[in-house]
Design a protein around this motif. Structure first.
Motif, short mmCIF file in Angstrom:
data_model
loop_
_atom_site.label_atom_id
_atom_site.label_comp_id
_atom_site.label_asym_id
_atom_site.label_seq_id
_atom_site.Cartn_x
_atom_site.Cartn_y
_atom_site.Cartn_z
N ALA A 91 0.95 -1.26 0.13
CA ALA A 91 -0.01 -0.08 0.00
C ALA A 91 0.77 1.34 -0.04
O ALA A 91 2.11 1.23 0.12
N ASN A 92 0.21 2.44 -0.26
CA ASN A 92 0.88 3.57 -0.14
C ASN A 92 1.48 4.11 1.26
O ASN A 92 0.78 4.32 2.07
N GLU A 93 2.78 4.17 1.36
CA GLU A 93 3.54 4.47 2.51
C GLU A 93 3.07 5.80 3.35
O GLU A 93 3.19 5.93 4.42
N LEU A 94 2.57 6.53 2.39
CA LEU A 94 2.25 8.04 2.75
C LEU A 94 1.14 7.84 3.82
O LEU A 94 0.80 8.76 4.34
N ASP A 95 0.32 6.89 3.59
CA ASP A 95 -1.11 6.92 4.08
C ASP A 95 -0.96 5.93 5.38
O ASP A 95 -2.21 5.60 5.95
N MET A 96 0.10 5.59 5.81
CA MET A 96 -0.05 4.66 7.07
C MET A 96 1.25 4.61 7.82
O MET A 96 2.30 5.04 7.45
N LYS A 97 1.21 4.15 9.17
CA LYS A 97 2.07 3.79 10.02
C LYS A 97 2.61 2.37 9.56
O LYS A 97 1.94 1.31 9.35
#
Length: 609
Positions: free
Chosen positions: A207-213
Protein backbone atom coordinates in the motif's frame (compact mmCIF):
# COMPACT_ATOMS: atom_id res chain seq x y z
CA UNK A 1 -90.66 16.64 9.29
CA UNK A 2 -90.17 14.15 12.11
CA UNK A 3 -87.62 11.35 11.57
CA UNK A 4 -88.44 7.89 12.74
CA UNK A 5 -86.88 6.89 16.00
CA UNK A 6 -84.01 4.35 15.51
CA UNK A 7 -83.11 1.53 17.81
CA UNK A 8 -79.53 1.42 19.23
CA UNK A 9 -78.54 -1.30 16.73
CA UNK A 10 -79.90 0.70 13.81
CA UNK A 11 -78.03 3.84 15.04
CA UNK A 12 -74.67 2.04 15.05
CA UNK A 13 -75.26 0.62 11.56
CA UNK A 14 -76.11 4.04 10.13
CA UNK A 15 -72.95 5.59 11.66
CA UNK A 16 -70.78 2.86 10.14
CA UNK A 17 -72.25 3.33 6.66
CA UNK A 18 -71.78 7.08 6.81
CA UNK A 19 -68.11 6.71 7.81
CA UNK A 20 -67.45 4.25 4.97
CA UNK A 21 -68.91 6.65 2.38
CA UNK A 22 -66.74 9.52 3.62
CA UNK A 23 -63.57 7.37 3.43
CA UNK A 24 -64.34 6.33 -0.18
CA UNK A 25 -64.75 9.98 -1.20
CA UNK A 26 -61.41 10.95 0.38
CA UNK A 27 -59.63 8.04 -1.32
CA UNK A 28 -60.82 8.99 -4.79
CA UNK A 29 -59.89 12.63 -4.25
CA UNK A 30 -56.26 11.69 -3.42
CA UNK A 31 -55.67 9.10 -6.18
CA UNK A 32 -53.37 10.12 -9.16
CA UNK A 33 -55.02 10.61 -12.52
CA UNK A 34 -52.47 8.35 -14.23
CA UNK A 35 -51.06 4.94 -13.28
CA UNK A 36 -47.57 3.57 -14.13
CA UNK A 37 -46.06 0.11 -14.33
CA UNK A 38 -42.68 -0.69 -12.76
CA UNK A 39 -41.20 -1.16 -16.25
CA UNK A 40 -41.88 2.50 -17.02
CA UNK A 41 -39.60 3.90 -14.25
CA UNK A 42 -36.58 4.30 -16.56
CA UNK A 43 -38.63 6.22 -19.08
CA UNK A 44 -39.95 8.60 -16.41
CA UNK A 45 -36.60 9.36 -14.67
CA UNK A 46 -33.94 11.25 -16.61
CA UNK A 47 -30.20 11.49 -15.90
CA UNK A 48 -30.63 14.49 -13.62
CA UNK A 49 -32.50 12.46 -11.00
CA UNK A 50 -30.35 11.25 -8.08
CA UNK A 51 -31.62 7.78 -7.15
CA UNK A 52 -30.03 4.62 -5.79
CA UNK A 53 -29.46 1.72 -8.11
CA UNK A 54 -29.07 -2.01 -7.74
CA UNK A 55 -26.56 -4.02 -9.79
CA UNK A 56 -28.11 -5.98 -12.58
CA UNK A 57 -26.85 -9.31 -11.25
CA UNK A 58 -28.43 -9.11 -7.78
CA UNK A 59 -30.54 -12.21 -7.09
CA UNK A 60 -34.26 -12.28 -6.35
CA UNK A 61 -33.72 -11.99 -2.61
CA UNK A 62 -31.29 -9.09 -3.03
CA UNK A 63 -28.56 -10.94 -1.09
CA UNK A 64 -25.80 -12.05 -3.48
CA UNK A 65 -23.46 -10.61 -6.07
CA UNK A 66 -21.17 -12.17 -8.59
CA UNK A 67 -17.94 -10.47 -7.55
CA UNK A 68 -16.35 -8.47 -4.79
CA UNK A 69 -16.54 -5.22 -6.74
CA UNK A 70 -20.32 -5.34 -6.84
CA UNK A 71 -20.46 -5.95 -3.11
CA UNK A 72 -18.97 -2.51 -2.52
CA UNK A 73 -21.26 -0.87 -5.11
CA UNK A 74 -24.47 -0.65 -3.10
CA UNK A 75 -24.79 0.87 0.32
CA UNK A 76 -28.06 1.97 1.92
CA UNK A 77 -28.33 5.43 3.43
CA UNK A 78 -30.78 6.63 6.04
CA UNK A 79 -31.80 10.15 6.91
CA UNK A 80 -29.49 11.59 9.59
CA UNK A 81 -27.06 8.63 9.56
CA UNK A 82 -23.86 8.50 7.56
CA UNK A 83 -21.74 5.44 6.94
CA UNK A 84 -19.48 6.32 9.86
CA UNK A 85 -22.39 5.84 12.25
CA UNK A 86 -23.93 2.80 10.56
CA UNK A 87 -20.63 1.04 9.84
CA UNK A 88 -19.84 -1.90 7.63
CA UNK A 89 -16.35 -3.29 7.22
CA UNK A 90 -15.02 -3.44 3.65
CA UNK A 91 -15.00 -6.86 2.05
CA UNK A 92 -12.10 -9.01 3.23
CA UNK A 93 -11.57 -6.82 6.32
CA UNK A 94 -12.50 -8.07 9.79
CA UNK A 95 -14.11 -5.75 12.32
CA UNK A 96 -12.49 -5.21 15.73
CA UNK A 97 -14.51 -4.62 18.89
CA UNK A 98 -13.31 -2.61 21.86
CA UNK A 99 -11.03 -4.63 24.18
CA UNK A 100 -11.76 -7.85 22.30
CA UNK A 101 -8.63 -9.52 20.93
CA UNK A 102 -8.70 -11.22 17.55
CA UNK A 103 -6.66 -14.42 17.42
CA UNK A 104 -5.74 -15.61 13.94
CA UNK A 105 -3.17 -17.70 12.12
CA UNK A 106 -1.07 -16.05 9.43
CA UNK A 107 0.99 -17.75 6.74
CA UNK A 108 4.30 -16.27 5.57
CA UNK A 109 3.89 -13.67 2.81
CA UNK A 110 0.23 -12.95 3.69
CA UNK A 111 -1.57 -10.01 5.33
CA UNK A 112 -4.65 -10.01 7.56
CA UNK A 113 -6.69 -6.77 7.56
CA UNK A 114 -9.00 -5.23 10.16
CA UNK A 115 -11.05 -2.10 10.76
CA UNK A 116 -11.92 -0.41 14.06
CA UNK A 117 -15.08 1.39 13.03
CA UNK A 118 -16.11 4.93 13.79
CA UNK A 119 -19.16 3.85 15.77
CA UNK A 120 -16.95 1.76 18.07
CA UNK A 121 -14.38 4.53 18.38
CA UNK A 122 -17.04 6.88 19.74
CA UNK A 123 -18.74 4.22 21.85
CA UNK A 124 -18.86 4.05 25.63
CA UNK A 125 -15.73 3.38 27.66
CA UNK A 126 -15.42 0.04 29.44
CA UNK A 127 -15.20 -0.39 33.21
CA UNK A 128 -11.59 -0.54 34.42
CA UNK A 129 -12.11 -3.13 37.17
CA UNK A 130 -10.57 -3.17 40.65
CA UNK A 131 -6.97 -3.88 39.77
CA UNK A 132 -4.16 -4.22 42.29
CA UNK A 133 -4.33 -2.78 45.82
CA UNK A 134 -3.78 0.94 46.02
CA UNK A 135 -0.24 2.29 45.83
CA UNK A 136 0.77 5.53 47.56
CA UNK A 137 -1.35 8.41 46.30
CA UNK A 138 0.13 10.48 43.51
CA UNK A 139 -1.08 13.31 41.28
CA UNK A 140 -2.32 10.82 38.71
CA UNK A 141 -4.42 8.62 41.01
CA UNK A 142 -7.50 9.05 43.12
CA UNK A 143 -9.02 6.72 45.67
CA UNK A 144 -12.09 4.80 44.57
CA UNK A 145 -13.38 2.77 47.47
CA UNK A 146 -10.45 0.60 48.51
CA UNK A 147 -8.45 0.70 45.31
CA UNK A 148 -6.82 3.43 43.24
CA UNK A 149 -7.56 3.93 39.56
CA UNK A 150 -6.10 6.43 37.07
CA UNK A 151 -7.96 9.70 36.60
CA UNK A 152 -9.25 9.94 33.06
CA UNK A 153 -10.76 13.09 31.61
CA UNK A 154 -13.55 12.01 29.26
CA UNK A 155 -15.20 14.63 27.11
CA UNK A 156 -18.43 14.50 25.19
CA UNK A 157 -18.08 13.87 21.47
CA UNK A 158 -19.44 17.35 20.79
CA UNK A 159 -16.26 18.86 22.31
CA UNK A 160 -13.83 16.37 20.73
CA UNK A 161 -12.48 16.00 17.23
CA UNK A 162 -10.23 12.98 17.99
CA UNK A 163 -10.16 10.11 20.44
CA UNK A 164 -7.14 8.09 21.56
CA UNK A 165 -7.07 4.55 20.22
CA UNK A 166 -4.69 2.00 21.75
CA UNK A 167 -3.57 -0.80 19.41
CA UNK A 168 -1.43 -3.73 20.60
CA UNK A 169 -0.35 -7.14 19.33
CA UNK A 170 1.24 -10.27 20.85
CA UNK A 171 2.66 -13.19 18.87
CA UNK A 172 1.54 -16.48 20.42
CA UNK A 173 3.55 -18.85 18.22
CA UNK A 174 5.98 -18.52 15.34
CA UNK A 175 7.70 -20.64 12.67
CA UNK A 176 10.23 -23.21 13.89
CA UNK A 177 13.55 -24.45 12.58
CA UNK A 178 13.24 -27.47 10.31
CA UNK A 179 16.81 -28.72 10.71
CA UNK A 180 18.37 -26.99 7.70
CA UNK A 181 18.80 -23.56 9.29
CA UNK A 182 22.31 -22.22 9.79
CA UNK A 183 21.06 -19.17 11.69
CA UNK A 184 21.06 -19.06 15.48
CA UNK A 185 18.53 -16.23 15.62
CA UNK A 186 14.72 -16.34 15.73
CA UNK A 187 12.42 -16.26 12.68
CA UNK A 188 11.62 -12.79 11.25
CA UNK A 189 9.07 -10.64 13.07
CA UNK A 190 5.58 -9.63 11.95
CA UNK A 191 4.84 -6.03 10.92
CA UNK A 192 1.87 -3.91 12.00
CA UNK A 193 0.39 -1.40 9.51
CA UNK A 194 -2.12 1.33 10.50
CA UNK A 195 -4.09 3.66 8.23
CA UNK A 196 -6.87 6.23 8.72
CA UNK A 197 -7.28 6.96 5.04
CA UNK A 198 -10.30 5.81 3.03
CA UNK A 199 -7.85 5.40 0.15
CA UNK A 200 -5.94 2.76 2.10
CA UNK A 201 -8.45 0.45 3.73
CA UNK A 202 -6.13 -2.57 3.48
CA UNK A 203 -2.73 -1.38 4.73
CA UNK A 204 0.08 -3.75 3.78
CA UNK A 205 3.61 -3.66 2.36
CA UNK A 206 2.09 -3.00 -1.09
CA UNK A 207 0.00 0.00 0.00
CA UNK A 208 0.89 3.70 -0.20
CA UNK A 209 3.38 4.32 2.60
CA UNK A 210 2.30 7.96 2.87
CA UNK A 211 -1.09 6.89 4.17
CA UNK A 212 -0.03 4.55 6.97
CA UNK A 213 2.23 3.81 9.93
CA UNK A 214 4.65 0.89 9.62
CA UNK A 215 5.58 -0.73 12.94
CA UNK A 216 7.77 -3.87 13.00
CA UNK A 217 7.22 -6.06 16.05
CA UNK A 218 9.97 -6.35 18.66
CA UNK A 219 10.38 -9.80 20.21
CA UNK A 220 6.75 -10.66 19.59
CA UNK A 221 5.22 -7.37 20.78
CA UNK A 222 4.21 -3.98 19.45
CA UNK A 223 1.78 -1.24 20.46
CA UNK A 224 0.77 2.17 19.19
CA UNK A 225 -1.45 5.06 20.30
CA UNK A 226 -3.11 7.21 17.64
CA UNK A 227 -5.44 10.21 17.59
CA UNK A 228 -8.32 8.71 15.64
CA UNK A 229 -11.09 10.64 13.92
CA UNK A 230 -13.04 7.82 12.29
CA UNK A 231 -12.49 4.34 10.88
CA UNK A 232 -9.01 2.98 11.60
CA UNK A 233 -7.65 0.30 9.26
CA UNK A 234 -5.06 -2.19 10.47
CA UNK A 235 -2.92 -4.75 8.68
CA UNK A 236 -0.77 -7.55 10.12
CA UNK A 237 1.82 -8.87 7.67
CA UNK A 238 3.99 -11.98 7.89
CA UNK A 239 7.25 -11.89 5.89
CA UNK A 240 8.52 -14.67 3.70
CA UNK A 241 10.65 -17.12 5.68
CA UNK A 242 14.35 -17.62 5.13
CA UNK A 243 15.68 -21.08 4.48
CA UNK A 244 15.60 -23.34 7.50
CA UNK A 245 12.25 -22.20 8.93
CA UNK A 246 8.81 -23.65 8.38
CA UNK A 247 5.30 -23.09 9.71
CA UNK A 248 3.26 -19.97 10.30
CA UNK A 249 2.38 -17.42 12.95
CA UNK A 250 -0.42 -17.10 15.47
CA UNK A 251 -1.11 -13.78 17.16
CA UNK A 252 -3.51 -11.73 19.30
CA UNK A 253 -4.47 -8.26 18.01
CA UNK A 254 -6.54 -5.85 20.08
CA UNK A 255 -7.73 -2.24 19.89
CA UNK A 256 -9.17 -0.23 22.75
CA UNK A 257 -10.39 3.27 23.57
CA UNK A 258 -9.62 2.62 27.28
CA UNK A 259 -5.97 1.54 27.36
CA UNK A 260 -3.55 -1.06 26.02
CA UNK A 261 -4.86 -4.62 26.04
CA UNK A 262 -1.26 -5.90 25.87
CA UNK A 263 1.70 -4.15 27.45
CA UNK A 264 5.32 -4.80 28.31
CA UNK A 265 7.93 -2.96 30.37
CA UNK A 266 11.52 -3.67 31.29
CA UNK A 267 12.37 -4.15 34.97
CA UNK A 268 14.15 -1.04 36.26
CA UNK A 269 17.43 -1.76 38.04
CA UNK A 270 16.89 1.07 40.53
CA UNK A 271 13.41 -0.10 41.52
CA UNK A 272 12.99 -3.72 40.39
CA UNK A 273 9.63 -5.46 40.45
CA UNK A 274 11.08 -8.91 41.06
CA UNK A 275 13.63 -10.04 43.66
CA UNK A 276 15.56 -13.27 44.09
CA UNK A 277 15.40 -14.42 47.71
CA UNK A 278 17.55 -17.53 47.35
CA UNK A 279 18.04 -20.68 45.30
CA UNK A 280 19.25 -24.23 45.70
CA UNK A 281 20.27 -26.90 43.20
CA UNK A 282 16.76 -27.42 41.84
CA UNK A 283 14.58 -24.50 42.92
CA UNK A 284 14.48 -20.76 43.51
CA UNK A 285 12.40 -18.44 45.68
CA UNK A 286 11.47 -15.02 44.26
CA UNK A 287 9.18 -12.23 45.44
CA UNK A 288 7.71 -9.09 43.94
CA UNK A 289 8.16 -5.63 45.35
CA UNK A 290 5.45 -4.39 47.72
CA UNK A 291 1.99 -4.39 46.15
CA UNK A 292 0.78 -1.74 48.60
CA UNK A 293 2.42 0.63 51.08
CA UNK A 294 -0.66 0.93 53.29
CA UNK A 295 -0.38 0.32 57.03
CA UNK A 296 -1.25 -3.06 58.55
CA UNK A 297 -4.40 -1.56 60.09
CA UNK A 298 -5.67 -0.44 56.67
CA UNK A 299 -8.26 -2.53 54.86
CA UNK A 300 -6.21 -2.28 51.67
CA UNK A 301 -3.35 -4.07 53.46
CA UNK A 302 -5.61 -6.96 54.45
CA UNK A 303 -7.20 -7.17 51.01
CA UNK A 304 -3.75 -7.26 49.43
CA UNK A 305 -2.63 -10.06 51.71
CA UNK A 306 -5.78 -12.13 51.12
CA UNK A 307 -6.08 -11.56 47.39
CA UNK A 308 -5.51 -14.23 44.77
CA UNK A 309 -1.85 -14.04 43.71
CA UNK A 310 -2.07 -11.60 40.76
CA UNK A 311 1.23 -12.27 39.00
CA UNK A 312 2.68 -15.31 37.35
CA UNK A 313 6.25 -16.03 36.42
CA UNK A 314 7.72 -17.73 33.36
CA UNK A 315 11.19 -19.25 33.78
CA UNK A 316 13.22 -20.56 30.84
CA UNK A 317 16.69 -21.94 30.42
CA UNK A 318 18.74 -19.18 28.80
CA UNK A 319 19.71 -21.65 26.05
CA UNK A 320 16.08 -22.35 25.17
CA UNK A 321 15.71 -21.28 21.54
CA UNK A 322 11.92 -21.61 21.31
CA UNK A 323 11.32 -18.35 23.19
CA UNK A 324 13.73 -16.30 21.07
CA UNK A 325 11.64 -13.68 19.32
CA UNK A 326 8.80 -13.95 21.87
CA UNK A 327 10.45 -12.45 24.96
CA UNK A 328 8.12 -9.42 25.08
CA UNK A 329 4.91 -11.32 24.39
CA UNK A 330 2.75 -12.58 27.25
CA UNK A 331 0.85 -14.80 24.85
CA UNK A 332 4.08 -16.26 23.46
CA UNK A 333 5.69 -16.87 26.86
CA UNK A 334 2.50 -18.49 28.13
CA UNK A 335 2.36 -20.80 25.10
CA UNK A 336 6.04 -21.81 25.41
CA UNK A 337 5.78 -22.23 29.20
CA UNK A 338 3.24 -25.02 28.73
CA UNK A 339 5.94 -27.23 27.23
CA UNK A 340 8.52 -26.77 30.02
CA UNK A 341 9.03 -28.94 33.09
CA UNK A 342 9.37 -25.96 35.41
CA UNK A 343 6.70 -25.79 38.14
CA UNK A 344 5.82 -22.61 40.04
CA UNK A 345 3.93 -22.35 43.33
CA UNK A 346 2.47 -18.90 44.03
CA UNK A 347 1.36 -17.35 47.33
CA UNK A 348 1.16 -14.03 49.19
CA UNK A 349 3.55 -12.99 51.96
CA UNK A 350 4.51 -9.95 54.06
CA UNK A 351 8.07 -11.09 54.68
CA UNK A 352 10.84 -8.57 53.89
CA UNK A 353 10.81 -5.03 52.41
CA UNK A 354 8.89 -3.34 55.23
CA UNK A 355 6.54 -6.28 55.82
CA UNK A 356 3.97 -5.18 53.25
CA UNK A 357 1.94 -7.59 51.04
CA UNK A 358 3.86 -9.03 48.12
CA UNK A 359 3.67 -12.16 46.00
CA UNK A 360 6.22 -14.97 46.23
CA UNK A 361 7.12 -17.68 43.70
CA UNK A 362 8.66 -21.04 44.51
CA UNK A 363 10.07 -22.23 41.19
CA UNK A 364 10.91 -25.95 41.04
CA UNK A 365 12.41 -28.54 38.67
CA UNK A 366 15.37 -26.37 37.74
CA UNK A 367 18.66 -27.72 36.39
CA UNK A 368 21.57 -26.97 38.71
CA UNK A 369 24.06 -26.41 35.90
CA UNK A 370 21.81 -23.99 33.96
CA UNK A 371 21.09 -20.28 34.08
CA UNK A 372 17.46 -19.21 33.84
CA UNK A 373 15.66 -16.15 32.56
CA UNK A 374 12.52 -15.14 34.44
CA UNK A 375 9.61 -13.01 33.21
CA UNK A 376 7.03 -11.48 35.54
CA UNK A 377 3.55 -11.24 34.01
CA UNK A 378 0.00 -10.39 34.95
CA UNK A 379 -3.11 -11.33 33.02
CA UNK A 380 -6.03 -8.91 33.09
CA UNK A 381 -6.32 -6.58 36.07
CA UNK A 382 -5.45 -9.27 38.67
CA UNK A 383 -8.87 -9.52 40.28
CA UNK A 384 -10.92 -10.96 37.36
CA UNK A 385 -8.89 -13.51 36.98
CA UNK A 386 26.30 -30.00 38.73
CA UNK A 387 28.02 -31.89 35.95
CA UNK A 388 31.76 -32.45 36.31
CA UNK A 389 31.87 -31.42 40.01
CA UNK A 390 31.86 -33.90 42.86
CA UNK A 391 28.83 -33.28 45.03
CA UNK A 392 27.77 -30.34 42.87
CA UNK A 393 24.33 -31.73 42.24
CA UNK A 394 23.87 -33.38 45.63
CA UNK A 395 20.90 -31.24 46.66
CA UNK A 396 22.19 -30.63 50.19
CA UNK A 397 20.97 -26.99 50.09
CA UNK A 398 17.23 -26.45 49.88
CA UNK A 399 15.09 -23.30 49.93
CA UNK A 400 12.64 -23.04 52.84
CA UNK A 401 10.07 -20.32 53.53
CA UNK A 402 6.76 -19.66 55.28
CA UNK A 403 8.15 -20.62 58.69
CA UNK A 404 5.87 -19.97 61.66
CA UNK A 405 8.35 -18.63 64.23
CA UNK A 406 11.27 -17.45 62.08
CA UNK A 407 8.82 -15.88 59.62
CA UNK A 408 11.49 -13.72 57.94
CA UNK A 409 13.59 -16.72 56.95
CA UNK A 410 13.36 -17.47 53.22
CA UNK A 411 16.57 -18.92 51.80
CA UNK A 412 18.43 -22.17 51.20
CA UNK A 413 19.41 -24.15 54.30
CA UNK A 414 21.57 -27.27 54.82
CA UNK A 415 19.45 -30.24 53.83
CA UNK A 416 19.40 -33.98 53.29
CA UNK A 417 16.92 -35.07 50.60
CA UNK A 418 17.03 -38.68 51.80
CA UNK A 419 15.97 -37.81 55.35
CA UNK A 420 13.77 -34.85 54.41
CA UNK A 421 12.22 -35.39 50.97
CA UNK A 422 9.42 -32.99 51.91
CA UNK A 423 10.51 -29.34 52.01
CA UNK A 424 7.93 -28.34 54.60
CA UNK A 425 9.09 -31.04 57.05
CA UNK A 426 12.61 -29.66 56.77
CA UNK A 427 11.37 -26.11 57.36
CA UNK A 428 9.34 -27.18 60.40
CA UNK A 429 12.37 -28.97 61.88
CA UNK A 430 14.51 -25.83 61.75
CA UNK A 431 11.69 -23.58 62.93
CA UNK A 432 10.82 -25.69 65.99
CA UNK A 433 14.46 -25.83 67.02
CA UNK A 434 14.77 -22.03 66.88
CA UNK A 435 11.49 -21.55 68.77
CA UNK A 436 12.70 -23.92 71.50
CA UNK A 437 15.85 -21.89 72.08
CA UNK A 438 13.91 -18.64 72.07
CA UNK A 439 11.59 -19.90 74.81
CA UNK A 440 14.49 -20.25 77.24
CA UNK A 441 15.55 -16.69 76.43
CA UNK A 442 11.99 -15.47 76.92
CA UNK A 443 11.90 -16.93 80.44
CA UNK A 444 14.97 -14.87 81.29
CA UNK A 445 13.55 -11.71 79.73
CA UNK A 446 10.44 -12.02 81.87
CA UNK A 447 12.64 -11.45 84.95
CA UNK A 448 13.55 -7.97 83.70
CA UNK A 449 11.35 -5.01 84.82
CA UNK A 450 10.37 -4.15 81.27
CA UNK A 451 7.30 -2.10 82.18
CA UNK A 452 9.00 0.30 84.53
CA UNK A 453 8.90 4.00 83.67
CA UNK A 454 11.44 5.20 86.21
CA UNK A 455 14.74 6.09 84.60
CA UNK A 456 16.75 4.85 87.56
CA UNK A 457 15.31 1.33 87.19
CA UNK A 458 15.50 1.03 83.39
CA UNK A 459 18.39 -1.02 82.09
CA UNK A 460 18.78 1.43 79.18
CA UNK A 461 17.50 4.88 78.32
CA UNK A 462 17.46 4.20 74.56
CA UNK A 463 16.55 0.49 74.34
CA UNK A 464 13.85 -1.59 76.01
CA UNK A 465 12.67 -5.19 76.19
CA UNK A 466 10.83 -4.93 72.87
CA UNK A 467 14.09 -4.04 71.12
CA UNK A 468 15.87 -6.85 72.93
CA UNK A 469 13.27 -9.48 71.98
CA UNK A 470 13.26 -8.35 68.33
CA UNK A 471 17.03 -8.27 67.89
CA UNK A 472 17.58 -11.53 69.74
CA UNK A 473 15.03 -13.28 67.53
CA UNK A 474 16.67 -11.95 64.34
CA UNK A 475 20.08 -13.13 65.54
CA UNK A 476 18.78 -16.50 66.75
CA UNK A 477 16.99 -17.32 63.47
CA UNK A 478 20.11 -16.42 61.46
CA UNK A 479 22.51 -18.57 63.49
CA UNK A 480 20.26 -21.58 64.12
CA UNK A 481 19.05 -21.64 60.50
CA UNK A 482 22.25 -21.02 58.48
CA UNK A 483 22.07 -19.87 54.88
CA UNK A 484 23.47 -22.57 52.62
CA UNK A 485 25.40 -22.37 49.35
CA UNK A 486 26.42 -25.36 47.24
CA UNK A 487 29.84 -26.73 48.02
CA UNK A 488 30.69 -26.39 44.32
CA UNK A 489 30.30 -22.60 44.55
CA UNK A 490 33.53 -20.76 43.71
CA UNK A 491 36.11 -20.80 46.51
CA UNK A 492 37.16 -17.29 45.42
CA UNK A 493 34.12 -15.82 47.16
CA UNK A 494 35.63 -14.71 50.47
CA UNK A 495 32.34 -14.49 52.32
CA UNK A 496 31.51 -18.22 52.02
CA UNK A 497 32.57 -20.36 54.97
CA UNK A 498 33.18 -24.09 54.24
CA UNK A 499 31.35 -26.39 56.65
CA UNK A 500 31.36 -30.12 57.41
CA UNK A 501 34.49 -30.86 55.36
CA UNK A 502 35.33 -33.97 57.36
CA UNK A 503 32.00 -35.53 56.35
CA UNK A 504 31.05 -37.35 53.17
CA UNK A 505 28.55 -36.09 50.62
CA UNK A 506 25.12 -37.68 50.69
CA UNK A 507 26.11 -39.86 47.72
CA UNK A 508 29.11 -41.23 49.69
CA UNK A 509 31.86 -39.27 47.90
CA UNK A 510 34.20 -36.86 49.65
CA UNK A 511 35.50 -33.39 48.71
CA UNK A 512 38.68 -33.36 46.68
CA UNK A 513 41.66 -31.66 48.29
CA UNK A 514 42.04 -29.18 45.44
CA UNK A 515 38.52 -27.94 46.10
CA UNK A 516 39.66 -26.91 49.57
CA UNK A 517 42.08 -24.33 48.16
CA UNK A 518 44.97 -26.67 49.11
CA UNK A 519 44.38 -26.18 52.85
CA UNK A 520 44.30 -29.75 54.18
CA UNK A 521 44.14 -28.42 57.73
CA UNK A 522 40.57 -27.20 57.06
CA UNK A 523 39.34 -30.73 57.72
CA UNK A 524 40.90 -30.59 61.16
CA UNK A 525 39.46 -27.26 62.30
CA UNK A 526 36.28 -27.16 64.32
CA UNK A 527 34.85 -24.26 62.32
CA UNK A 528 35.20 -26.04 58.98
CA UNK A 529 34.83 -29.75 59.74
CA UNK A 530 31.39 -29.33 61.32
CA UNK A 531 28.30 -27.15 61.04
CA UNK A 532 27.79 -24.01 63.10
CA UNK A 533 25.41 -25.96 65.33
CA UNK A 534 26.03 -29.63 66.30
CA UNK A 535 22.25 -30.14 66.07
CA UNK A 536 22.43 -29.77 62.28
CA UNK A 537 25.01 -32.55 61.91
CA UNK A 538 23.10 -34.80 64.28
CA UNK A 539 19.56 -34.32 62.93
CA UNK A 540 19.91 -33.07 59.33
CA UNK A 541 23.28 -34.62 58.33
CA UNK A 542 23.75 -32.50 55.17
CA UNK A 543 27.39 -33.34 54.39
CA UNK A 544 29.81 -30.65 53.10
CA UNK A 545 28.39 -27.25 52.15
CA UNK A 546 29.27 -23.57 52.34
CA UNK A 547 27.60 -21.06 54.59
CA UNK A 548 26.74 -17.42 53.98
CA UNK A 549 27.65 -16.16 57.43
CA UNK A 550 25.20 -14.04 59.47
CA UNK A 551 25.85 -10.31 59.35
CA UNK A 552 28.00 -9.14 62.27
CA UNK A 553 25.57 -6.30 63.08
CA UNK A 554 22.97 -8.88 64.12
CA UNK A 555 25.26 -9.81 67.01
CA UNK A 556 26.08 -6.19 67.84
CA UNK A 557 22.36 -5.32 67.96
CA UNK A 558 21.72 -7.99 70.60
CA UNK A 559 24.53 -6.69 72.80
CA UNK A 560 23.23 -3.11 72.48
CA UNK A 561 19.53 -3.89 72.97
CA UNK A 562 19.54 -6.47 75.79
CA UNK A 563 20.37 -6.08 79.51
CA UNK A 564 24.05 -6.37 80.38
CA UNK A 565 23.08 -8.97 82.98
CA UNK A 566 22.51 -11.44 80.16
CA UNK A 567 26.22 -11.35 79.42
CA UNK A 568 25.88 -11.26 75.62
CA UNK A 569 29.09 -10.61 73.72
CA UNK A 570 30.43 -10.90 70.17
CA UNK A 571 33.78 -12.33 69.03
CA UNK A 572 36.47 -9.84 68.05
CA UNK A 573 38.46 -9.53 64.85
CA UNK A 574 41.22 -12.11 64.65
CA UNK A 575 39.68 -14.13 67.46
CA UNK A 576 36.79 -15.90 65.77
CA UNK A 577 34.76 -13.04 64.23
CA UNK A 578 35.71 -13.87 60.63
CA UNK A 579 34.75 -17.54 61.09
CA UNK A 580 31.36 -16.71 62.62
CA UNK A 581 30.05 -13.50 61.02
CA UNK A 582 30.17 -11.68 57.72
CA UNK A 583 30.18 -8.00 56.77
CA UNK A 584 27.56 -6.31 54.64
CA UNK A 585 28.60 -5.10 51.23
CA UNK A 586 26.77 -2.02 49.96
CA UNK A 587 27.13 -3.19 46.36
CA UNK A 588 23.68 -4.07 45.06
CA UNK A 589 23.02 -7.65 44.08
CA UNK A 590 25.83 -9.22 46.18
CA UNK A 591 24.93 -11.30 49.26
CA UNK A 592 28.05 -11.17 51.49
CA UNK A 593 26.26 -11.93 54.75
CA UNK A 594 22.86 -13.16 55.81
CA UNK A 595 20.10 -11.38 57.68
CA UNK A 596 16.36 -12.19 57.86
CA UNK A 597 14.23 -10.74 55.08
CA UNK A 598 17.14 -10.19 52.71
CA UNK A 599 16.42 -10.07 48.97
CA UNK A 600 18.36 -9.12 45.84
CA UNK A 601 17.08 -7.91 42.44
CA UNK A 602 16.35 -10.83 40.14
CA UNK A 603 18.59 -9.32 37.44
CA UNK A 604 21.57 -8.88 39.80
CA UNK A 605 24.93 -10.02 38.38
CA UNK A 606 25.42 -12.41 41.27
CA UNK A 607 22.20 -14.44 41.30
CA UNK A 608 23.73 -17.50 42.93
CA UNK A 609 26.43 -15.91 45.12
Amino acid sequence: MQFPKLTPLQSRLAASLTTAVILIVILFSLSPRHSAYAAEIDSILNDEHNHHWLPENVDAAGLSWDDEKDQDAYEAEFLGLDRGIIGRAPAGVDGLDNNTPSNLNLDPGRTNNYVFENKTLWGNHSATGLGLPALPRTRETRDVGEFATPIEIRQDRASQTTRLLYISINVCSQPTRNGTSTSTGPPPQLTLYISQSERNQRPSPDANELDMKTLPLNEGFQNCTIDATGDVYIGVHAPELPQGFSGGYNYDLAASIDGYYHSWTEDEKDSPLLYLVDSDTSSALLVTSNLTQNDITDRVYQNGLNMRPPFQIFAFNENETSIKGLEHSYCGLKTMNASTQVITDRSMTVRGLGNHPKEQFYVRNLNHSSTYLSYLAIEGNSTNFGAGTVGGGDNNCRVVFNLTFCSEVAYAVPSNPELFPDRQNLADMYDKNAAHHYQNFNYSLQQIPCSTTANDTKYSLVRNCTHCARDYKNWLCAVTIPRCADFSTSSQLYYLQPRNLAQAFINGSRPLHDTLTSHRTLTQRLGTNSSRNPWIDEEIRPGPYKEVLPCEDLCYNVVQSCPAAFGFGCPTSGQGLEMSYGTRNEKKGVVTCNFPGQMIPAHAPNGRY
